[in-house]
Design an enzyme around this catalytic site. Structure first.
Site, short mmCIF file in Angstrom:
data_model
loop_
_atom_site.label_atom_id
_atom_site.label_comp_id
_atom_site.label_asym_id
_atom_site.label_seq_id
_atom_site.Cartn_x
_atom_site.Cartn_y
_atom_site.Cartn_z
CG HIS A 17 5.64 -2.00 -5.02
ND1 HIS A 17 5.23 -0.72 -4.75
CD2 HIS A 17 4.58 -2.79 -4.74
CE1 HIS A 17 3.97 -0.73 -4.34
NE2 HIS A 17 3.56 -1.99 -4.31
CE LYS A 41 -6.54 -0.89 -4.43
NZ LYS A 41 -5.23 -1.48 -4.25
NE ARG A 91 2.52 -5.53 1.91
CZ ARG A 91 1.80 -4.59 1.35
NH1 ARG A 91 2.18 -3.34 1.39
NH2 ARG A 91 0.66 -4.89 0.75
CB SER A 130 1.50 2.67 -2.18
OG SER A 130 2.24 1.84 -3.03
P1 ADP Z 1 -2.46 -4.10 -4.91
O1 ADP Z 1 -3.40 -2.95 -4.97
O2 ADP Z 1 -2.64 -5.14 -5.97
O3 ADP Z 1 -2.26 -4.69 -3.51
P2 ADP Z 1 0.07 -2.88 -4.54
O4 ADP Z 1 0.74 -1.94 -5.46
O5 ADP Z 1 -0.33 -2.35 -3.21
O6 ADP Z 1 -1.12 -3.43 -5.34
O7 ADP Z 1 0.97 -4.18 -4.33
C1 ADP Z 1 1.32 -5.03 -5.40
C2 ADP Z 1 1.95 -6.28 -4.82
O8 ADP Z 1 3.15 -5.93 -4.15
C3 ADP Z 1 1.10 -7.03 -3.80
O9 ADP Z 1 1.37 -8.41 -3.95
C4 ADP Z 1 1.64 -6.53 -2.47
O10 ADP Z 1 1.40 -7.44 -1.42
C5 ADP Z 1 3.12 -6.43 -2.81
N1 ADP Z 1 3.84 -5.51 -1.96
C6 ADP Z 1 3.60 -4.20 -1.76
N2 ADP Z 1 4.48 -3.66 -0.89
C7 ADP Z 1 5.32 -4.69 -0.52
C8 ADP Z 1 6.43 -4.81 0.39
N3 ADP Z 1 6.85 -3.77 1.09
N4 ADP Z 1 7.00 -6.01 0.53
C9 ADP Z 1 6.56 -7.08 -0.17
N5 ADP Z 1 5.53 -7.04 -1.02
C10 ADP Z 1 4.90 -5.88 -1.20
#
Ligand code: ADP
Length: 161
Positions: A17, A41, A91, A130
């Site tokens: 992130h 969630k 990703r 996460s």
């Molecule tokens: P959500 O529940 O909306 O998916 P996340 O917190 O899991 O929320 O992710 C928020 C954004 O960050 C999403 O667009 C997700 O694809 C991106 N993201 C999460 N981890 C990574 C990573 N390691 N590399 C690139 N993008 C990421």
């Protein structure tokens, strides 16, 4: 001024992130990171307030990154903070499939006012999520390659209570 919204769960924020936030902060004048209150969630590790607090601590010395929380739809948060675009991180093909649908819906419900920009984390961060961080942490392993020390400390404190 170009402002972009980065919405997500951030439970907790990872180096993946952070890599997206930092890339966006170079491309746009301001990045608004929005921690979403998602009632679907339920099994979150951190409260929304704790997640906001962690991200604020990480970027306290950076002028063009602000952190908010909201239970509104991403397009409504974007309108509230005057962001013409939403940034999402890609990703994998699974992320891509999901984001293609989301950007279409967001464009439609905002009547074309909010577009979506996708960024790729640098390759060393691309596999981090996460949920993976929480899993590795629960096995008692070091997670400093995946999260900032501030986040790891909060996770240890959470485990103690
Ligand atoms: P959500 O529940 O909306 O998916 P996340 O917190 O899991 O929320 O992710 C928020 C954004 O960050 C999403 O667009 C997700 O694809 C991106 N993201 C999460 N981890 C990574 C990573 N390691 N590399 C690139 N993008 C990421």
């Amino acid at each position: 001024m170009s402002k972009v919204l980065y919405p997500g769960s951030f439970d907790p924020i990872t180096r993946g992130h952070m890599n997206i936030i930092e890339q966006a902060s170079v491309l746009f004048d301001e990045v608004v990171v929005a921690v979403l209150c998602n009632p679907n969630k339920r099994n979150s590790m951190f409260s929304v307030e704790e997640r906001v607090d962690m991200i604020q601590q990480l970027y306290s010395s950076v002028d063009n990154i602000m952190v908010v929380s909201s239970s509104l739809a991403a397009v409504d948060i974007a309108a509230l903070y005057d962001c013409k675009a939403i940034v999402r991180g890609l990703r994998s093909f699974t992320d891509f499939d999901y984001e293609v649908g989301m950007q279409q819906i967001n464009k439609e419900i905002s009547k074309g006012a909010v577009n979506t920009v996708c960024l790729f984390a640098d390759k060393e961060y691309r596999f981090i999520s996460s949920s993976m961080v929480k899993e590795v942490f629960s096995l008692g392993k070091d997670i400093l390659s995946y999260v900032d020390p501030i986040v790891q400390k909060k996770m240890y404190l959470k485990k103690k209570h």
